[in-house]
Design an enzyme around this catalytic site. Structure first.
Site, mmCIF file in Angstrom:
data_model
loop_
_atom_site.group_PDB
_atom_site.id
_atom_site.type_symbol
_atom_site.label_atom_id
_atom_site.label_comp_id
_atom_site.label_asym_id
_atom_site.label_seq_id
_atom_site.Cartn_x
_atom_site.Cartn_y
_atom_site.Cartn_z
ATOM 1 N N ASN A 159 0.791 -1.225 0.000
ATOM 2 C CA ASN A 159 0.000 0.000 0.000
ATOM 3 C C ASN A 159 0.829 1.284 0.000
ATOM 4 O OD1 ASN A 159 -2.549 1.567 0.451
ATOM 5 N ND2 ASN A 159 -1.496 2.048 2.385
ATOM 6 N N ASP A 269 -0.565 -6.856 4.591
ATOM 7 C CA ASP A 269 -0.707 -5.666 5.408
ATOM 8 C C ASP A 269 -1.698 -4.692 4.754
ATOM 9 O OD1 ASP A 269 0.317 -3.944 7.624
ATOM 10 O OD2 ASP A 269 0.914 -2.665 5.944
ATOM 11 N N HIS A 273 -6.744 -1.051 2.156
ATOM 12 C CA HIS A 273 -6.327 0.238 1.601
ATOM 13 C C HIS A 273 -5.798 0.122 0.180
ATOM 14 C CE1 HIS A 273 -6.985 2.008 5.511
ATOM 15 N NE2 HIS A 273 -6.313 1.006 6.037
ATOM 16 N N GLU A 312 -5.066 -8.487 6.430
ATOM 17 C CA GLU A 312 -5.330 -7.568 7.536
ATOM 18 C C GLU A 312 -6.315 -6.523 7.019
ATOM 19 O OE1 GLU A 312 -3.362 -4.001 10.184
ATOM 20 O OE2 GLU A 312 -2.924 -4.292 8.081
#
Ligand SMILES: [Ca+2]
Ligand SMILES: [Ca+2]
Length: 551
Positions: A159, A269, A273, A312
């Site tokens: 991200n 992770d 997003h 996540e």
């Protein structure tokens, strides 16, 4: 107890890995991952196995409390692996914080001067962070884990880059946006924005071709690997036909680690997003990379369990089922390459009745919306400011809930040693990231007793996939007795857990779960008994009894 179960128990009891457990069902990866115990550690905070790398890149020790690198490294994790620490806990998979090279400088986000000890501030996706060790250290660790039947998940960040510092220039504007800040009102304000003020967000939605940042080409030139890196990128873009857009460079770099080292899965992770289609593209390339690694390393292949991707998706919880709500749109992440999601609701769910928790989770994973999928429960983590039992008032009870709940169990390093989640002087999430309290374990006493409890439950989970992946049934309310049953094409596994039993001699009804004449070993105490007239008589000093049988 059947021979298979007994052998596995005896091996586990000796502190040796029983090897890939009976739950490694080829056709049912969710059985493996819902019964898996995943050990999550911050490499920098776990164990210092090599003091020579402590001052790598000349970084100073001038961060705020617990915000400089503390010396832990990959060799340290390897040492604990070789000592059998993870085998004794019944660990099926390790999840290490990201090991790629971090920003060289530091930033203050309002919680004090901070270095990239946690691994989420990438500078170079193609190199190992020198404070954590070398690529050879990483290879040794993954190979050693595989030899013990333990899988390794790579923590993958796509991200964002690391923050900009005087030592770490911003990536070009074609690569990143530096605003606006995410405000989480809807999809766009969660995805097309920066998580915090100085954390450039990769333009994962753009297809325009971009050039490599000079920061990378100059570094690679100095290190004598520029030509090789460029040639590999040419090969990747030619093979895949993807445009030379930012996300595909990073997908190439992330999947190289799988192809070269044989990582068994990703923990993605900040999954919510990035566009979910980007996750799906990453998964496809990772599966190819994993297949390539297996073909090149036939002797190291554990089994046919497919590459695993766990997300996540911050604040996702079991009750959301397959829909994560952004406000203006829902996304089913399981449709975009994710096999499992971290369950951010467990810490709250665990505070209620144990049987309600177990029954609800079993129903959701068994016949409910999450059938065929996996979740990962936790009581504490590196960035959850509201953990279950923040004062570690009852680390034994927390272990009972986490390790006996349906679904995968994440042990966050130190859950099993009651490592304090409150550190004097630490601000923000640093308080959750203290250095592993090995000294408490060396002193013995209560810490050793807590670990003993977690080890017994962890090995029971590992030996009996029914614990995490079976169907839950309450057999008796008081004292509490429940069963879990798992039936697949290859295996029938049954466990019975009795709680709040008196110390000394006890007679436990087995409710027909095990036939009369079955000789059993209580996995908690090691006591033996035989089922007679639907009951088993045992003697142990504990109130908890763990019985299981695999066929
Ligand atoms: Ca070190
Ligand atoms: Ca983003």
């Amino acid at each position: 107890m059947a021979l298979v179960g007994l052998a596995a128990f005896l091996l586990a009891a000796c502190g040796r890995a029983p090897g890939p457990n009976a739950s490694a069902e080829v056709a049912m990866p969710e059985v493996f991952w819902n019964s898996a115990t995943v050990y999550f550690l911050l490499t920098d905070r776990f164990h210092n196995g090599d003091p020579t790398n402590d001052r790598a890149l000349g970084r100073a020790q001038d961060g705020a409390v617990l915000r400089s690198f503390q010396g832990g490294d990959l060799v340290g994790v390897l040492r604990k692996l070789e000592e059998g620490y993870f085998d004794a806990l019944g660990v099926d998979a390790l999840w290490l914080t990201p090991f790629v090279q971090q920003i060289h400088g530091s930033v203050d986000e309002g919680t004090g001067k901070t270095y990239g000890f946690h691994g989420y501030w990438t500078r170079d996706w193609t190199a190992v962070e020198p404070a954590l060790g070398t690529a050879e250290d990483l290879r040794s660790l993954v190979d050693a884990a595989h030899r013990r039947g333990i899988r390794v998940l790579m923590d993958a960040v796509l991200n964002h880059t690391g923050p900009v510092t005087p030592e770490d220039p911003q990536w070009p504007d074609e690569w990143v946006r530096t605003g606006p800040r995410c405000v989480y009102r809807d999809y766009a304000t969660t995805v097309d924005c920066t998580l915090v003020a100085n954390l450039p967000d990769i333009l994962t939605d753009r297809d325009d071709p971009v050039e490599l940042p000079r920061l990378l080409t100059e570094t690679w030139q100095e290190e004598g690997r520029l030509d090789q890196e460029l040639a590999e990128l040419d090969d990747f873009f030619e093979r895949t036909g993807h445009p030379r857009a930012p996300r595909y460079y990073i997908i190439k770099w992330l999947t190289d680690w799988v192809r070269e080292f044989g990582f068994d899965g990703y923990r993605m992770d900040t999954a919510k997003h990035i566009e979910e289609a980007v996750s799906a593209a990453l998964k496809r390339e990772a599966e190819q990379a994993f297949a390539d690694w297996k073909e090149a390393h036939p002797d190291q292949v554990l089994d046919d369990l497919p590459f695993y991707m766990m997300g996540e998706v911050y604040n996702y919880e079991l009750d959301h089922g397959r829909d994560f709500d952004f406000g203006d749109r829902t996304v089913d992440f399981f449709d975009y390459g994710y096999d499992g999601l971290i369950n951010f609701g467990f810490k709250r769910d665990a505070a209620g009745s144990m049987d309600d928790l177990f029954a609800r989770y079993s129903a959701a994973l068994g016949d409910g919306e999450l059938r065929g999928l996996a979740i990962l429960n936790y009581i504490s983590s590196h960035d959850d400011g509201a953990p279950y039992d923040p004062d570690r008032a009852d680390p034994v009870g927390a272990g009972t809930r986490l390790l006996l709940a349906p679904g995968g169990a994440q042990i966050y390093y130190g859950d099993e040693l009651a490592r304090p989640l409150k550190a004097e002087g630490a601000q923000g999430d640093a308080t959750l990231r203290s250095v592993m309290n090995w000294q408490d374990l060396e002193r013995g006493g209560p810490t050793a007793e807590i670990l003993d409890h977690w080890q017994k439950l962890g090995r029971f989970r590992r030996t009996h996939p029914a614990v995490g992946a079976g169907t839950h049934r309450r057999l008796q309310a008081d004292p509490y007795i429940f069963s879990r049953t798992l039936e697949t094409d290859d295996l029938v596994d049954r466990v019975l857990v009795a709680m709040d039993q008196g110390e000394g001699s006890k007679t436990i009804p087995v409710f027909g779960l095990f036939p009369d004449g079955t000789e059993m070993v209580d996995a908690y105490s090691g006591a033996t008994g035989t089922v007679v007239d639907g009951r088993i008589a045992l003697s142990s000093e504990y109130g908890l009894v763990l019985l299981g049988r695999s066929q």
